[in-house]
Design an enzyme around this catalytic site. Structure first.
Site, PDB file in Angstrom:
ATOM      1  N   ASN A   8       0.866  -1.182   0.000  1.00  0.00           N
ATOM      2  CA  ASN A   8       0.000   0.000   0.000  1.00  0.00           C
ATOM      3  C   ASN A   8       0.900   1.230   0.000  1.00  0.00           C
ATOM      4  OD1 ASN A   8      -1.820   2.042   0.442  1.00  0.00           O
ATOM      5  ND2 ASN A   8      -2.419   1.400   2.514  1.00  0.00           N
ATOM      6  N   LYS A  10       0.034   4.235  -0.347  1.00  0.00           N
ATOM      7  CA  LYS A  10      -0.674   5.406   0.222  1.00  0.00           C
ATOM      8  C   LYS A  10      -0.489   6.614  -0.721  1.00  0.00           C
ATOM      9  CE  LYS A  10      -0.129   3.328   4.733  1.00  0.00           C
ATOM     10  NZ  LYS A  10      -0.011   3.454   6.174  1.00  0.00           N
ATOM     11  N   HIS A  93      -9.582   1.528   5.115  1.00  0.00           N
ATOM     12  CA  HIS A  93      -8.294   1.729   5.798  1.00  0.00           C
ATOM     13  C   HIS A  93      -8.489   2.726   6.943  1.00  0.00           C
ATOM     14  CE1 HIS A  93      -4.127   2.681   6.609  1.00  0.00           C
ATOM     15  NE2 HIS A  93      -3.791   1.621   5.904  1.00  0.00           N
ATOM     16  N   GLU A  95      -6.768   5.080   7.943  1.00  0.00           N
ATOM     17  CA  GLU A  95      -6.464   6.476   7.601  1.00  0.00           C
ATOM     18  C   GLU A  95      -7.667   7.147   6.942  1.00  0.00           C
ATOM     19  OE1 GLU A  95      -2.948   5.484   5.434  1.00  0.00           O
ATOM     20  OE2 GLU A  95      -1.858   5.084   7.294  1.00  0.00           O
ATOM     21  N   GLU A 164      -5.103  -4.436  10.941  1.00  0.00           N
ATOM     22  CA  GLU A 164      -4.073  -3.415  11.118  1.00  0.00           C
ATOM     23  C   GLU A 164      -4.326  -2.657  12.419  1.00  0.00           C
ATOM     24  OE1 GLU A 164      -2.163  -2.248   7.084  1.00  0.00           O
ATOM     25  OE2 GLU A 164      -3.903  -0.986   7.385  1.00  0.00           O
ATOM     26  N   GLY A 170       2.948   2.532  10.854  1.00  0.00           N
ATOM     27  CA  GLY A 170       3.963   3.577  10.695  1.00  0.00           C
ATOM     28  C   GLY A 170       4.714   3.913  11.973  1.00  0.00           C
ATOM     29  N   SER A 206       3.804  -1.859  10.504  1.00  0.00           N
ATOM     30  CA  SER A 206       5.261  -1.904  10.727  1.00  0.00           C
ATOM     31  C   SER A 206       5.902  -3.244  10.356  1.00  0.00           C
ATOM     32  CB  SER A 206       5.586  -1.525  12.184  1.00  0.00           C
ATOM     33  OG  SER A 206       5.211  -0.182  12.429  1.00  0.00           O
ATOM     34  N   GLY A 227       3.020  -1.043   4.308  1.00  0.00           N
ATOM     35  CA  GLY A 227       3.069   0.380   3.964  1.00  0.00           C
ATOM     36  C   GLY A 227       4.500   0.820   3.692  1.00  0.00           C
TER      37      GLY A 227
HETATM   38  P1  13P Z   1       3.224   0.553   7.714  1.00  0.00           P
HETATM   39  O1  13P Z   1       3.707  -0.741   7.121  1.00  0.00           O
HETATM   40  O2  13P Z   1       3.980   1.741   7.224  1.00  0.00           O
HETATM   41  O3  13P Z   1       3.127   0.471   9.209  1.00  0.00           O
HETATM   42  O4  13P Z   1       1.714   0.775   7.173  1.00  0.00           O
HETATM   43  C1  13P Z   1       0.796  -0.243   7.304  1.00  0.00           C
HETATM   44  C2  13P Z   1      -0.417   0.125   6.545  1.00  0.00           C
HETATM   45  O5  13P Z   1      -1.132   1.027   6.911  1.00  0.00           O
HETATM   46  C3  13P Z   1      -0.689  -0.619   5.302  1.00  0.00           C
HETATM   47  O6  13P Z   1      -1.979  -0.388   4.857  1.00  0.00           O
END
Ligand code: 13P
Length: 242
Positions: A8, A10, A93, A95, A164, A170, A206, A227
């Site tokens: 992803n 983003k 998601h 976010e 997640e 992140g 992560s 991510g």
């Molecule tokens: P990270 O791998 O950067 O923690 O992000 C995970 C994520 O939100 C994937 O959709």
């Protein structure tokens, strides 16, 4: 066993950066042990569809609309996504839930619209740190599943769930593998009750090339939603080759 690994990206890359990264990954990843999906932003989706045309890497989108067409300014149709070769679509998601105020009713509509077009929705669920600390993680996730999957019919369709935990996204602090395994077992059984079908459950938060092997060995972790670590070609390839 083969895992499903979804990148992803983003809104982290410029248009040219996305194309360069897609080319690097598809050039270096000639034989995949696992099933790999890349979800770039909308702007680069068509160009990346062309880059991935002759590779085994599959294309995904980061969102899609609740209907196929109409007066929905700014939205992108699942029908049109399907027509350019998109196979998976990330929905719900955290976010988008947080920054764009997406609720489970909207996510549920998006899932149904995606399924109608034979896209595979990747429904994201996960708890905030405060909810986890209050012992409410399973409650929150049950609710997200119940509302998000309300009246979803999987008779002739597929769907994937991504667990997640929001605090792990992140942050560099992934969940402990055994805790993840327990959550995945729970999510699988809850989803099975609603859908009458066993669906794959991915872990996201992560994940990197160093910690992935400890998750790979867990029975109920069917893959990963990656991510940050998917934005560097060498790092992502290491993850894919696990
Ligand atoms: P990270 O791998 O950067 O923690 O992000 C995970 C994520 O939100 C994937 O959709």
């Amino acid at each position: 066993m083969k895992k499903l690994i979804i990148a992803n990206w983003k809104m982290k890359l410029g248009f040219n950066e996305s194309l360069v990264l897609a080319k690097k990954i598809s050039n270096k990843l000639k034989s995949n042990k696992n099933n790999i999906v890349i979800c770039p932003d909308y702007l680069s989706l068509v160009s990346i569809a062309n880059i991935l045309k002759n590779s085994k890497i599959v294309l995904g989108a980061q969102d899609s609309a609740i209907v196929d067409s109409g007066a929905y300014t700014g939205e992108v149709s699942p029908l049109n996504l399907k027509s350019i070769g998109v196979k998976y679509v990330i929905l719900g998601h955290s976010e988008r839930r947080e920054h764009l105020h997406e609720n489970s009713a909207i996510i549920n509509d998006k899932i149904k619209a995606a399924l109608k077009n034979k896209l595979i929705p990747v429904l994201c669920v996960g708890e905030k740190l405060i909810e986890r600390e209050a012992g409410e993680a399973k409650l929150v996730i049950s609710d997200q599943l119940r509302r998000g999957l309300n009246k979803v019919d999987l008779k002739n369709n597929n769907l994937v769930i991504a667990y997640e935990p929001i605090w792990a996204i992140g942050s560099g602090k992934a969940i402990a593998p055994l805790e993840a395994e327990e959550m995945h077992q729970f999510i699988k059984s809850q989803a099975n009750k609603i859908l009458k079908k066993i669906v794959p459950v991915l872990y996201g938060g992560s994940v990197d090339s160093k910690n992935i092997s400890s998750f790979m060995s867990q029975k109920n972790i069917d893959g990963f939603l990656v991510g940050g670590a998917s934005l560097k070609s060498d790092e992502f390839i290491k993850i894919c080759l696990q």
